[in-house]
Design a protein around this motif. Structure first.
Motif, PDB file in Angstrom:
ATOM      1  N   GLY A  26      -1.346  23.972  37.045  1.00  0.00           N
ATOM      2  CA  GLY A  26      -2.080  23.502  38.176  1.00  0.00           C
ATOM      3  C   GLY A  26      -0.988  23.224  39.584  1.00  0.00           C
ATOM      4  O   GLY A  26       0.176  23.056  39.299  1.00  0.00           O
ATOM      5  N   GLY A  27      -1.738  23.237  40.711  1.00  0.00           N
ATOM      6  CA  GLY A  27      -0.945  22.957  41.849  1.00  0.00           C
ATOM      7  C   GLY A  27      -0.463  24.383  42.158  1.00  0.00           C
ATOM      8  O   GLY A  27      -0.121  25.570  41.357  1.00  0.00           O
ATOM      9  N   PRO A 100      -1.102  14.032  48.533  1.00  0.00           N
ATOM     10  CA  PRO A 100      -2.308  14.285  49.013  1.00  0.00           C
ATOM     11  C   PRO A 100      -2.800  15.719  48.573  1.00  0.00           C
ATOM     12  O   PRO A 100      -1.858  16.440  48.363  1.00  0.00           O
ATOM     13  N   PRO A 101      -4.131  15.864  48.923  1.00  0.00           N
ATOM     14  CA  PRO A 101      -5.210  15.052  49.643  1.00  0.00           C
ATOM     15  C   PRO A 101      -5.528  14.207  48.462  1.00  0.00           C
ATOM     16  O   PRO A 101      -5.401  14.209  47.343  1.00  0.00           O
ATOM     17  N   PRO A 102      -6.221  13.066  49.058  1.00  0.00           N
ATOM     18  CA  PRO A 102      -6.700  12.870  50.407  1.00  0.00           C
ATOM     19  C   PRO A 102      -5.599  12.548  51.224  1.00  0.00           C
ATOM     20  O   PRO A 102      -4.441  11.703  50.707  1.00  0.00           O
ATOM     21  N   SER A 189       0.415  20.733  50.996  1.00  0.00           N
ATOM     22  CA  SER A 189       0.289  19.369  50.267  1.00  0.00           C
ATOM     23  C   SER A 189       0.847  19.718  48.819  1.00  0.00           C
ATOM     24  O   SER A 189       1.394  18.764  48.386  1.00  0.00           O
ATOM     25  N   ASP A 190       0.814  20.619  48.117  1.00  0.00           N
ATOM     26  CA  ASP A 190       1.302  20.879  46.772  1.00  0.00           C
ATOM     27  C   ASP A 190       3.004  20.768  46.909  1.00  0.00           C
ATOM     28  O   ASP A 190       3.383  20.747  45.869  1.00  0.00           O
ATOM     29  N   GLY A 227      -9.103  18.162  55.747  1.00  0.00           N
ATOM     30  CA  GLY A 227      -9.638  17.182  56.569  1.00  0.00           C
ATOM     31  C   GLY A 227      -8.781  16.480  57.605  1.00  0.00           C
ATOM     32  O   GLY A 227      -9.145  15.586  58.232  1.00  0.00           O
ATOM     33  N   GLY A 228      -7.549  17.489  58.266  1.00  0.00           N
ATOM     34  CA  GLY A 228      -6.846  16.750  59.081  1.00  0.00           C
ATOM     35  C   GLY A 228      -7.272  17.723  60.447  1.00  0.00           C
ATOM     36  O   GLY A 228      -8.565  18.181  60.422  1.00  0.00           O
ATOM     37  N   PRO A 229      -6.801  17.130  61.536  1.00  0.00           N
ATOM     38  CA  PRO A 229      -7.265  17.707  63.025  1.00  0.00           C
ATOM     39  C   PRO A 229      -7.071  19.299  63.062  1.00  0.00           C
ATOM     40  O   PRO A 229      -6.608  20.080  62.150  1.00  0.00           O
ATOM     41  N   GLU A 230      -7.741  19.661  64.042  1.00  0.00           N
ATOM     42  CA  GLU A 230      -7.590  21.080  64.421  1.00  0.00           C
ATOM     43  C   GLU A 230      -6.098  21.122  64.730  1.00  0.00           C
ATOM     44  O   GLU A 230      -5.463  20.403  65.139  1.00  0.00           O
TER      45      GLU A 230
END
Length: 289
Positions: A26-27, A100-102, A189-190, A227-230
């Motif tokens: 995984g990852g 993360p995430p989250p 993130s991974d 879930g981060g910003p644009e």
């Protein structure tokens, strides 16, 4: 299938005998190396990457060059290296850090601060230049040669592409990639975790020297998906690099997946859906439709 655990080679690399090991799955989005979490008889834990073919052995050698030439809080400790019949890299086990995430409040800022430290770190000898990768990154040339894979993704219509493609190609071909900053070039993130003191980056085989903005621009589409910003909220003007990066995703998302990365096209498509409006907005193009 991964090779069996190379117990003797790991012992030779790290200077301690493995007493327990578990295969890590995984990852990431496909690899041709085997990953193991290993307990050593001196009490340490290691994360060991074992190459399964010649290409992955080359990637590990590239990564090893960075580990031996760069030091900083953003680097895992190098525990050992072996390059004979088996090629393997052993680093400290980071499973106790937060991956993360989250994303929590302040996490994105911690990564940005870490990337500033990376960019300010003198690159070791032998690290290639980012500009040498422009042709590989610029997937808009693939789209120009054959637009059907791109159009099959539903990212945009043929009519939109006919108008936008010349501007996207121009921006991707002309954006500034040169510079003297050390770049990770695969920030997502991974490949990062957070612990006291900031972010720690792993998987350094794509490291390059060039424009530090490229590391941030390449990371932001995946951050948005989690879930981060644009992206344009953090980088209002990528100076054309967004067009280059989305071209990498968009030029490949409609192609068959490589055998070693069966899920990578889906991930590229998801990133392209974020990054294409970013590039269009920046270049004054209409919203992709």
């Amino acid at each position: 299938m991964p090779k069996s655990f190379p117990q003797a080679d790991v012992a030779a690399a790290v200077g301690a005998a493995p007493v327990r090991w578990e295969l890590v799955t995984g990852g990431g989005y496909g690899t041709n190396s085997a990953h193991w979490r290993v307990e050593l008889d001196d009490g340490r834990w290691a994360f060991v990457k074992v190459a399964l073919d010649g290409a992955s052995a080359g990637w590990l050698r590239d990564e090893h060059r960075v580990y031996t030439g760069v030091s900083g809080a953003f680097m895992p400790d190098l525990l050992g290296w072996h390059d004979d019949d088996t090629t393997l890299l052993a680093i400290e086990d980071l499973s106790s850090a937060r991956w993360p995430p989250p994303w929590r409040s302040g996490d994105a800022e911690a990564v940005l601060a870490t990337l500033e430290l990376v960019a300010a770190t003198p690159p070791p000898a032998g690290i290639p230049k980012l500009d040498d990768l422009r042709e590989w990154l610029n997937g808009w040339e693939l789209v120009a040669a054959d637009p059907e894979p791109f159009l099959s993704t539903g990212l945009a219509s043929r009519e939109w592409l006919d108008v936008a493609l010349p501007r996207l190609r121009e921006a991707a071909a002309e954006c500034e990639l040169s510079g003297d900053a050390l770049l990770h070039l695969d920030v997502r993130s991974d490949n990062l975790c957070l612990r006291e003191g900031g972010a720690v980056l792993v998987d350094w085989n794509l490291a390059r020297v060039g424009n530090s903005l490229a590391d941030i621009v390449a990371w932001l589409p995946s951050l948005r998906l989690e879930g981060g910003p644009e992206p344009w909220e953090l980088v209002p003007d990528s100076r054309g690099i967004a067009a280059l990066i989305v071209g990498f995703f968009a030029g490949r998302a409609g192609l068959p997946p490589p055998p070693t990365a069966p899920t990578v096209r889906e991930f590229q498509l998801r990133q392209a859906k974020v990054a294409l409006p970013w590039a269009a907005r920046e270049l004054g193009l209409s919203f992709p439709r």
